[in-house]
Design a protein around this motif. Sequence first.
Motif, PDB file in Angstrom:
ATOM      1  N   LEU A  28       0.858  -1.193   0.000  1.00  0.00           N
ATOM      2  CA  LEU A  28       0.000   0.000   0.000  1.00  0.00           C
ATOM      3  C   LEU A  28       0.894   1.243   0.000  1.00  0.00           C
ATOM      4  CD1 LEU A  28      -2.748  -0.929   2.646  1.00  0.00           C
ATOM      5  CD2 LEU A  28      -2.776  -1.282   0.172  1.00  0.00           C
ATOM      6  N   ILE A  29       0.533   2.192  -0.847  1.00  0.00           N
ATOM      7  CA  ILE A  29       1.277   3.459  -0.941  1.00  0.00           C
ATOM      8  C   ILE A  29       0.314   4.606  -0.610  1.00  0.00           C
ATOM      9  CG2 ILE A  29       2.627   4.982  -2.435  1.00  0.00           C
ATOM     10  CD1 ILE A  29       3.452   2.623  -4.108  1.00  0.00           C
ATOM     11  N   PRO A  30       0.591   5.360   0.455  1.00  0.00           N
ATOM     12  CA  PRO A  30      -0.335   6.448   0.816  1.00  0.00           C
ATOM     13  C   PRO A  30      -0.138   7.732   0.008  1.00  0.00           C
ATOM     14  CG  PRO A  30       1.367   6.237   2.493  1.00  0.00           C
ATOM     15  CD  PRO A  30       1.645   5.166   1.472  1.00  0.00           C
ATOM     16  N   GLU A  31      -0.155   7.603  -1.335  1.00  0.00           N
ATOM     17  CA  GLU A  31      -0.149   8.815  -2.170  1.00  0.00           C
ATOM     18  C   GLU A  31      -1.458   9.565  -1.894  1.00  0.00           C
ATOM     19  OE1 GLU A  31       1.981  10.282  -4.035  1.00  0.00           O
ATOM     20  OE2 GLU A  31       3.438   8.807  -4.757  1.00  0.00           O
ATOM     21  N   PRO A  32      -1.447  10.882  -2.020  1.00  0.00           N
ATOM     22  CA  PRO A  32      -2.609  11.683  -1.586  1.00  0.00           C
ATOM     23  C   PRO A  32      -3.760  11.712  -2.590  1.00  0.00           C
ATOM     24  CG  PRO A  32      -0.922  13.122  -2.436  1.00  0.00           C
ATOM     25  CD  PRO A  32      -0.365  11.728  -2.535  1.00  0.00           C
ATOM     26  N   PHE A  33      -4.202  10.531  -3.018  1.00  0.00           N
ATOM     27  CA  PHE A  33      -5.312  10.473  -3.962  1.00  0.00           C
ATOM     28  C   PHE A  33      -6.624  10.211  -3.231  1.00  0.00           C
ATOM     29  CE2 PHE A  33      -1.818   8.419  -6.733  1.00  0.00           C
ATOM     30  CZ  PHE A  33      -1.311   9.653  -7.117  1.00  0.00           C
ATOM     31  N   GLY A  34      -6.571  10.224  -1.897  1.00  0.00           N
ATOM     32  CA  GLY A  34      -7.774   9.987  -1.116  1.00  0.00           C
ATOM     33  C   GLY A  34      -7.993   8.501  -0.859  1.00  0.00           C
ATOM     34  N   PRO A  35      -9.116   8.190  -0.185  1.00  0.00           N
ATOM     35  CA  PRO A  35      -9.379   6.796   0.209  1.00  0.00           C
ATOM     36  C   PRO A  35      -9.915   5.966  -0.953  1.00  0.00           C
ATOM     37  CG  PRO A  35     -11.141   8.203   0.981  1.00  0.00           C
ATOM     38  CD  PRO A  35     -10.163   9.110   0.290  1.00  0.00           C
ATOM     39  N   THR A  36      -9.109   5.818  -1.974  1.00  0.00           N
ATOM     40  CA  THR A  36      -9.508   5.104  -3.191  1.00  0.00           C
ATOM     41  C   THR A  36      -8.481   4.014  -3.490  1.00  0.00           C
ATOM     42  OG1 THR A  36      -8.287   6.753  -4.458  1.00  0.00           O
ATOM     43  CG2 THR A  36     -10.657   7.104  -4.252  1.00  0.00           C
TER      44      THR A  36
END
Length: 422
Positions: A191-199
């Motif tokens: 999992l990568i927490p890029e800032p694309f939201g909870p998608t």
Amino acid sequence: MVDSREGKLLQTVEELSDDIIDFSSRLIAEPSILGNEHSVLRVAETEFRHLEYNPKKIFIDPQELSKKPEFAPVPWDYDGRYNIVSVRPADGKGGKSALFNGHLDVVSPEPLNQWSRDPFTPYIENGWLYGRGSGDMKSGVAAMTYAVKAIDKAGFGLAAPVTLETVIEEECSGNGALACRVQGIDADAVLIPEPFGPTILTAQVGVCWFKVSLVGSPSHVLSTQSGVNAIEKSFVLIAALRKLEVQLNSHSHPAYVDIPHPINLNVGGISGGDWPSTVPADAEVKCRLAFFPGTSFTEIQSLIKQTIFDAADKDEWLSRNLPTVEFYGFRSEGHQVDADLPAFKLLSGCQQDLTGKAALQFISTCTTDLRSFIQFSKAQATCFGPVAENIHASDERVNLASVIHTAKVYALFLARWCKLVE
Ligand SMILES: [Zn+2]
């Protein structure tokens, strides 16, 4: 349904909220633009050591990596520049392994005069944390770090190992994450927490960078008609590249049918000449172009070259003074994955249990470090992260509630994917 152990874990994440925000802020305060990552790496390493994660440096060896076609040749060096990887070992058996990846490099905040305040002095206003890298993606790194910490703090163990991987050069080459893959660092889910939201990201475009160099003919402005302006000649080539962009967008890709204009050309830099009273004898244009999943880098590379040389051929000066095209930095191919992979379903279930709504799919028109996992890893890999605004722009900010939410979803995911042990 969240059971009582999971409830305790989520409560623990809530209690760690201040630590998450504090770690995010300390990361944002380090101006980790390309080549200047040493101080942010030190902050991260100190934090991981403090949390007893046993961080290891993964250096980027361009000689070794250049054996891989995915290696992006770059004009800068890798002396003293590295990634940090920490593995939290399993406390039992029977779970599946997980890896969280986040990048610590940021793009330049220029022009500074468009920011309301200093981009590297983070501040909070109305529930948003401001600063370059706040969204993209230092708060995500803090969220994933403390999601793992919450497991220990809540008094649980995990039946599979978890890896925390923080890398450099996500924004320009992908060579940081590639160096980790070449070392064999892997897991069942990424999992990568890029800032694309909870998608849940299920497709991303390919991206390549290239530089076109042109020569002109210098002359005094007294007789500008006798000179050839290299900067103005570059307009001919940019116009041709824009036509290529139109052509690429006219073909559709099943994942991108609902996205208007998914393929974007960015003319990101132009330079040449030295002062107003001489006709410039050289020019350099730096570009970024996307391409659909399924197109190889070599295919897009030859399309770009063909576009430039065909346009040059029709121009009297350029046909005799051919421009050169150099591919450097990103040469990342796109990908599309099945939305029903078990890790994605589990992640969506975590989101559902916390919000009442399943996670939506996200189709990306940019690239991420998922590329290295798609190429070299067994992992079911995706992005899921906080909500941010103005990334790569002035007054970048991240929503703090969404950062804590990301940490909760990640902790819940660990509990279910790796399996909690007591
Ligand atoms: Zn990013």
